[in-house]
Design a protein around this motif. Structure first.
Motif, mmCIF file in Angstrom:
data_model
loop_
_atom_site.group_PDB
_atom_site.id
_atom_site.type_symbol
_atom_site.label_atom_id
_atom_site.label_comp_id
_atom_site.label_asym_id
_atom_site.label_seq_id
_atom_site.Cartn_x
_atom_site.Cartn_y
_atom_site.Cartn_z
ATOM 1 N N LEU A 39 -5.721 12.680 -3.845
ATOM 2 C CA LEU A 39 -5.048 12.167 -2.654
ATOM 3 C C LEU A 39 -3.791 11.452 -3.140
ATOM 4 C CD1 LEU A 39 -5.221 11.875 0.457
ATOM 5 C CD2 LEU A 39 -6.099 9.560 0.044
ATOM 6 N N GLN A 40 -2.656 12.083 -2.923
ATOM 7 C CA GLN A 40 -1.369 11.479 -3.268
ATOM 8 C C GLN A 40 -0.939 10.605 -2.104
ATOM 9 O OE1 GLN A 40 0.516 11.776 -6.186
ATOM 10 N NE2 GLN A 40 1.803 10.186 -5.248
ATOM 11 N N MET A 41 -0.744 9.322 -2.390
ATOM 12 C CA MET A 41 -0.371 8.362 -1.368
ATOM 13 C C MET A 41 1.073 7.939 -1.613
ATOM 14 S SD MET A 41 -3.869 6.085 -1.613
ATOM 15 C CE MET A 41 -3.373 4.963 -0.322
ATOM 16 N N ASN A 42 1.970 8.399 -0.773
ATOM 17 C CA ASN A 42 3.381 8.008 -0.859
ATOM 18 C C ASN A 42 3.711 7.057 0.289
ATOM 19 O OD1 ASN A 42 3.754 9.669 -3.093
ATOM 20 N ND2 ASN A 42 4.416 11.395 -1.830
ATOM 21 N N SER A 43 4.615 6.151 0.017
ATOM 22 C CA SER A 43 5.027 5.152 1.003
ATOM 23 C C SER A 43 3.827 4.474 1.661
ATOM 24 C CB SER A 43 5.923 5.798 2.071
ATOM 25 O OG SER A 43 7.069 6.358 1.479
ATOM 26 N N PRO A 44 2.885 3.970 0.891
ATOM 27 C CA PRO A 44 1.758 3.303 1.517
ATOM 28 C C PRO A 44 2.197 2.041 2.239
ATOM 29 C CG PRO A 44 1.748 2.895 -0.844
ATOM 30 C CD PRO A 44 2.809 3.915 -0.588
ATOM 31 N N LYS A 45 1.391 1.674 3.236
ATOM 32 C CA LYS A 45 1.649 0.487 4.040
ATOM 33 C C LYS A 45 0.484 -0.499 3.864
ATOM 34 C CE LYS A 45 3.722 3.486 7.548
ATOM 35 N NZ LYS A 45 3.651 3.930 8.972
ATOM 36 N N PRO A 46 0.702 -1.752 4.159
ATOM 37 C CA PRO A 46 -0.407 -2.727 4.043
ATOM 38 C C PRO A 46 -1.638 -2.304 4.837
ATOM 39 C CG PRO A 46 1.663 -3.882 4.251
ATOM 40 C CD PRO A 46 1.988 -2.421 4.447
ATOM 41 N N GLU A 47 -1.443 -1.640 5.957
ATOM 42 C CA GLU A 47 -2.588 -1.206 6.765
ATOM 43 C C GLU A 47 -3.363 -0.060 6.128
ATOM 44 O OE1 GLU A 47 0.593 -1.560 7.764
ATOM 45 O OE2 GLU A 47 1.158 -0.009 9.233
ATOM 46 N N ASP A 48 -2.881 0.483 5.025
ATOM 47 C CA ASP A 48 -3.637 1.492 4.273
ATOM 48 C C ASP A 48 -4.637 0.848 3.315
ATOM 49 O OD1 ASP A 48 -0.611 3.421 4.005
ATOM 50 O OD2 ASP A 48 -2.280 3.748 5.389
ATOM 51 N N THR A 49 -4.614 -0.475 3.215
ATOM 52 C CA THR A 49 -5.547 -1.177 2.337
ATOM 53 C C THR A 49 -6.984 -0.923 2.777
ATOM 54 O OG1 THR A 49 -3.960 -2.906 1.756
ATOM 55 C CG2 THR A 49 -6.307 -3.448 1.556
ATOM 56 N N ALA A 50 -7.800 -0.426 1.841
ATOM 57 C CA ALA A 50 -9.189 -0.074 2.162
ATOM 58 C C ALA A 50 -9.881 0.415 0.894
ATOM 59 C CB ALA A 50 -9.230 1.028 3.222
ATOM 60 N N VAL A 51 -11.171 0.606 1.006
ATOM 61 C CA VAL A 51 -11.907 1.350 -0.012
ATOM 62 C C VAL A 51 -11.829 2.820 0.376
ATOM 63 C CG1 VAL A 51 -14.119 1.747 -1.141
ATOM 64 C CG2 VAL A 51 -13.440 -0.586 -0.494
ATOM 65 N N TYR A 52 -11.408 3.650 -0.549
ATOM 66 C CA TYR A 52 -11.248 5.082 -0.295
ATOM 67 C C TYR A 52 -12.414 5.848 -0.918
ATOM 68 C CZ TYR A 52 -6.641 4.485 1.693
ATOM 69 O OH TYR A 52 -5.602 4.142 2.518
ATOM 70 N N TYR A 53 -12.981 6.749 -0.114
ATOM 71 C CA TYR A 53 -14.120 7.546 -0.539
ATOM 72 C C TYR A 53 -13.780 9.030 -0.475
ATOM 73 C CZ TYR A 53 -16.774 3.292 0.532
ATOM 74 O OH TYR A 53 -17.230 2.004 0.583
ATOM 75 N N CYS A 54 -14.210 9.783 -1.472
ATOM 76 C CA CYS A 54 -14.145 11.232 -1.348
ATOM 77 C C CYS A 54 -15.539 11.733 -0.974
ATOM 78 C CB CYS A 54 -13.630 11.910 -2.608
ATOM 79 S SG CYS A 54 -14.763 11.894 -3.997
ATOM 80 N N ALA A 55 -15.569 12.901 -0.346
ATOM 81 C CA ALA A 55 -16.820 13.448 0.132
ATOM 82 C C ALA A 55 -16.769 14.966 0.103
ATOM 83 C CB ALA A 55 -17.103 12.960 1.550
ATOM 84 N N ALA A 56 -17.935 15.586 -0.062
ATOM 85 C CA ALA A 56 -18.044 17.037 -0.146
ATOM 86 C C ALA A 56 -18.887 17.568 1.000
ATOM 87 C CB ALA A 56 -18.671 17.433 -1.485
#
Length: 126
Positions: A81-98
């Motif tokens: 997951l390429q995150m460009n121009s992140p914002k403060p509201e993108d702050t979180a725990v990120y999970y991948c799933a299958a």
């Protein structure tokens, strides 16, 4: 069984960039559609992006469209997951799933995913 391990999280400045990785073991990822979700404190886990088994099909939440890119390298059993121009509201725990579901449209529901990683924290500072 599939074990998923996320990496690449951390602290990033707003407007910067960050790439998350999710590496699988146990089974080949090419038999799964893959998704990224995130969960901020006090909020429900929400859909971010998904891609089909080959990586050709992708779909994004409106909140990240145009800024985040999901991709996969089945030879490496890894999803990104390429995150460009992140914002403060993108702050979180990120999970991948299958998900074993064949792509017939975006796979956005948490219930469609069978295997989950442990998550990686992303914090976007101003």
């Amino acid at each position: 069984q599939v074990q998923l391990v996320e990496s690449g999280g951390g602290l990033v400045q707003a407007g910067g960039s960050l790439r998350l990785s999710c590496t699988a073991s146990g089974r080949t990822l090419s038999t799964f559609a893959m998704g990224w979700f995130r969960q901020a404190p006090g909020k429900e886990r929400e859909f971010v992006a998904t891609t089909g088994r080959s990586g050709v099909d992708t779909y994004y939440a409106d909140s990240v469209k145009g800024r985040f890119t999901i991709s996969r390298d089945n030879r490496k059993n890894t999803v990104y997951l390429q995150m460009n121009s992140p914002k403060p509201e993108d702050t979180a725990v990120y999970y991948c799933a299958a998900s074993p579901t064949r792509w017939a449209g975006p796979i956005k529901l948490k219930e469609s995913y069978e295997y989950w990683g442990q998550g990686t924290q992303v914090t976007v500072s101003t």
